[in-house]
Design a protein around this motif. Sequence first.
Motif, PDB file in Angstrom:
ATOM      1  N   ALA A 181     -21.897 -34.184 -19.241  1.00 17.20           N
ATOM      2  CA  ALA A 181     -22.922 -33.319 -18.677  1.00 17.20           C
ATOM      3  C   ALA A 181     -23.129 -33.596 -17.196  1.00 17.20           C
ATOM      4  N   ASP A 182     -22.843 -34.824 -16.784  1.00 19.67           N
ATOM      5  CA  ASP A 182     -23.020 -35.236 -15.387  1.00 19.67           C
ATOM      6  C   ASP A 182     -21.933 -36.253 -15.060  1.00 19.67           C
ATOM      7  N   LEU A 183     -20.992 -35.868 -14.219  1.00 17.24           N
ATOM      8  CA  LEU A 183     -19.877 -36.758 -13.913  1.00 17.24           C
ATOM      9  C   LEU A 183     -20.320 -37.949 -13.078  1.00 17.24           C
ATOM     10  N   ALA A 184     -21.354 -37.777 -12.268  1.00 19.42           N
ATOM     11  CA  ALA A 184     -21.804 -38.861 -11.401  1.00 19.42           C
ATOM     12  C   ALA A 184     -22.419 -40.004 -12.195  1.00 19.42           C
ATOM     13  N   THR A 185     -23.154 -39.671 -13.250  1.00 20.13           N
ATOM     14  CA  THR A 185     -23.822 -40.696 -14.041  1.00 20.13           C
ATOM     15  C   THR A 185     -23.072 -41.042 -15.322  1.00 20.13           C
ATOM     16  N   GLY A 186     -22.119 -40.198 -15.694  1.00 17.20           N
ATOM     17  CA  GLY A 186     -21.402 -40.411 -16.951  1.00 17.20           C
ATOM     18  C   GLY A 186     -22.154 -39.918 -18.167  1.00 17.20           C
ATOM     19  N   ARG A 187     -23.262 -39.208 -17.974  1.00 17.36           N
ATOM     20  CA  ARG A 187     -24.056 -38.708 -19.104  1.00 17.36           C
ATOM     21  C   ARG A 187     -23.223 -37.749 -19.936  1.00 17.36           C
ATOM     22  N   ALA A 188     -23.206 -37.965 -21.241  1.00 18.22           N
ATOM     23  CA  ALA A 188     -22.393 -37.155 -22.145  1.00 18.22           C
ATOM     24  C   ALA A 188     -23.113 -35.870 -22.541  1.00 18.22           C
ATOM     25  N   ILE A 189     -22.317 -34.867 -22.874  1.00 16.24           N
ATOM     26  CA  ILE A 189     -22.858 -33.650 -23.469  1.00 16.24           C
ATOM     27  C   ILE A 189     -23.150 -33.922 -24.940  1.00 16.24           C
ATOM     28  N   THR A 190     -24.357 -33.625 -25.363  1.00 19.82           N
ATOM     29  CA  THR A 190     -24.762 -33.755 -26.759  1.00 19.82           C
ATOM     30  C   THR A 190     -25.388 -32.436 -27.206  1.00 19.82           C
ATOM     31  N   PRO A 191     -25.741 -32.295 -28.468  1.00 19.57           N
ATOM     32  CA  PRO A 191     -26.425 -31.077 -28.899  1.00 19.57           C
ATOM     33  C   PRO A 191     -27.753 -30.830 -28.182  1.00 19.57           C
ATOM     34  N   GLU A 192     -28.322 -31.861 -27.545  1.00 18.75           N
ATOM     35  CA  GLU A 192     -29.595 -31.698 -26.842  1.00 18.75           C
ATOM     36  C   GLU A 192     -29.422 -31.347 -25.364  1.00 18.75           C
ATOM     37  N   THR A 193     -28.191 -31.259 -24.897  1.00 23.23           N
ATOM     38  CA  THR A 193     -27.956 -30.931 -23.496  1.00 23.23           C
ATOM     39  C   THR A 193     -28.333 -29.476 -23.229  1.00 23.23           C
ATOM     40  N   VAL A 194     -29.066 -29.261 -22.156  1.00 21.69           N
ATOM     41  CA  VAL A 194     -29.522 -27.931 -21.760  1.00 21.69           C
ATOM     42  C   VAL A 194     -28.499 -27.307 -20.807  1.00 21.69           C
ATOM     43  N   PHE A 195     -28.262 -26.005 -20.978  1.00 16.65           N
ATOM     44  CA  PHE A 195     -27.348 -25.256 -20.126  1.00 16.65           C
ATOM     45  C   PHE A 195     -28.039 -23.996 -19.614  1.00 16.65           C
ATOM     46  N   ASP A 196     -27.562 -23.505 -18.479  1.00 22.69           N
ATOM     47  CA  ASP A 196     -27.939 -22.165 -18.032  1.00 22.69           C
ATOM     48  C   ASP A 196     -27.115 -21.177 -18.851  1.00 22.69           C
ATOM     49  N   MET A 197     -27.790 -20.321 -19.608  1.00 20.54           N
ATOM     50  CA  MET A 197     -27.080 -19.419 -20.516  1.00 20.54           C
ATOM     51  C   MET A 197     -26.589 -18.152 -19.824  1.00 20.54           C
ATOM     52  N   ALA A 198     -26.837 -18.032 -18.513  1.00 18.41           N
ATOM     53  CA  ALA A 198     -26.281 -16.950 -17.700  1.00 18.41           C
ATOM     54  C   ALA A 198     -26.593 -15.585 -18.330  1.00 18.41           C
ATOM     55  N   SER A 199     -25.584 -14.715 -18.424  1.00 19.24           N
ATOM     56  CA  SER A 199     -25.849 -13.344 -18.875  1.00 19.24           C
ATOM     57  C   SER A 199     -26.219 -13.228 -20.347  1.00 19.24           C
ATOM     58  N   ASN A 200     -26.102 -14.304 -21.105  1.00 17.68           N
ATOM     59  CA  ASN A 200     -26.652 -14.262 -22.459  1.00 17.68           C
ATOM     60  C   ASN A 200     -28.171 -14.149 -22.444  1.00 17.68           C
ATOM     61  N   SER A 201     -28.761 -14.290 -21.258  1.00 17.52           N
ATOM     62  CA  SER A 201     -30.200 -14.091 -21.094  1.00 17.52           C
ATOM     63  C   SER A 201     -30.579 -12.616 -21.139  1.00 17.52           C
ATOM     64  N   LYS A 202     -29.631 -11.724 -20.901  1.00 16.08           N
ATOM     65  CA  LYS A 202     -29.952 -10.300 -20.806  1.00 16.08           C
ATOM     66  C   LYS A 202     -30.570  -9.747 -22.074  1.00 16.08           C
ATOM     67  N   GLN A 203     -30.196 -10.295 -23.224  1.00 16.92           N
ATOM     68  CA  GLN A 203     -30.727  -9.753 -24.473  1.00 16.92           C
ATOM     69  C   GLN A 203     -32.245  -9.888 -24.555  1.00 16.92           C
ATOM     70  N   PHE A 204     -32.808 -10.927 -23.935  1.00 19.23           N
ATOM     71  CA  PHE A 204     -34.262 -11.083 -23.955  1.00 19.23           C
ATOM     72  C   PHE A 204     -34.936 -10.021 -23.083  1.00 19.23           C
ATOM     73  N   THR A 205     -34.312  -9.680 -21.965  1.00 18.39           N
ATOM     74  CA  THR A 205     -34.862  -8.642 -21.094  1.00 18.39           C
ATOM     75  C   THR A 205     -34.843  -7.293 -21.801  1.00 18.39           C
ATOM     76  N   ALA A 206     -33.705  -6.985 -22.422  1.00 17.94           N
ATOM     77  CA  ALA A 206     -33.604  -5.725 -23.159  1.00 17.94           C
ATOM     78  C   ALA A 206     -34.596  -5.684 -24.315  1.00 17.94           C
ATOM     79  N   ASP A 207     -34.711  -6.780 -25.042  1.00 15.34           N
ATOM     80  CA  ASP A 207     -35.633  -6.812 -26.179  1.00 15.34           C
ATOM     81  C   ASP A 207     -37.090  -6.728 -25.724  1.00 15.34           C
ATOM     82  N   ALA A 208     -37.382  -7.269 -24.542  1.00 16.75           N
ATOM     83  CA  ALA A 208     -38.734  -7.132 -23.992  1.00 16.75           C
ATOM     84  C   ALA A 208     -39.050  -5.667 -23.716  1.00 16.75           C
ATOM     85  N   ALA A 209     -38.065  -4.930 -23.187  1.00 13.75           N
ATOM     86  CA  ALA A 209     -38.264  -3.502 -22.960  1.00 13.75           C
ATOM     87  C   ALA A 209     -38.469  -2.765 -24.287  1.00 13.75           C
TER      88      ALA A 209
END
Length: 356
Positions: free
Chosen positions: A64-92
């Motif tokens: 998850a972070d090359l500088a610190t060596g932190r590993a990606i786990t199921p709890e790692t947060v990501f920017d979901m990018a355009s997968n966010s669009k469904q919430f905007t459409a559903d809000a409308a």
Amino acid sequence: MAVLTGVAGPQAYATGAVTATGDDREKRSAAVLQALVPSQDGPGCAAAVGERGNVVWEAGRGKADLATGRAITPETVFDMASNSKQFTADAALLLAGRNQLALTDPLSDYLDDPPAWARDVTLSDLMRHTSGITDYQDLLEAKGIEVTDPAGQQEAIAAIVASQPEQPPGKAFSYSNSNYVLLAHAIEKVTGKPFPAFLQEEFFTPLKLRMKLSPAVDVPGKAKSYDEKDGAFTPNSSPWKQYGDGSVQSTPGEFVRWADNYRTGRVGGTELLTGVTEGAVSVGDVLRARGVPEGHYGAGILVLPDKSLVHRGDWEGFHSTFKVSPDRDTAVTVVCNGDSPDHFRAANQLLDIWTA
């Protein structure tokens, strides 16, 4: 994870499965992730599978972070990018169900000083990418504003309003992030609330989802994203702060939990569920180069011929695929913090494993 609240606190997962079901699906799923991320030394991916709102398998590989060596786990947060669009459409759709707006409303109703062409663009055109409006990233870059320069919602909207659509509205599908920035703006006009707060109040909190709409912010537990060139990794980030088109921060596990709303309609009811696919427009083969097969674009989601739902997200080194089975019982999310993995193929493989 203090920023992403709403469900039971994170567990101390390493990589690997969360549950054991007595069959080989976890092993086969782990093999898919290993093939996707052969090395644990560079950026990687996290993946999750959900069944009727319950996470049945999730794992992470890579850093998850090359500088610190932190590993990606199921709890790692990501920017979901355009997968966010469904919430905007559903809000409308949610507001349309409450008669607070109509998808047939012209965009001009929601702009303070609308250009003449905005009278011919409807909210439905924005939602289904049939407005013909140029992507704001291209518009900003044409003005000399690069993704490494500060720019926010107002700069994007100003650039859009000053532009001319590339084609007449309502004629054909043409994917543009401008559509969803404008749709979020319209929702703010209707509700009088900041769009991130509206999503939190209407979707994330009621569904107890650890999600947050927060552009250009390193929330606790978030992965860094990277570009690769000649085997070297460079951190990738942008100070742009547009929303509506992206910027939901979450984990794959939370996204497959969210997917169950496509089955239950817990938020939005049957009207929202109908609106997700009703009136979806053909995308032809314009997304085929990105690994997305022919389908129809509905409310922030692509409807495939077999009735499954899918969307991809790509932004500044973050890449994600979200897919829901035709019967809406099973969902998969794969998200990566580097450019090379074929996350779309991996998501299809995982869904096949868990729906066979």
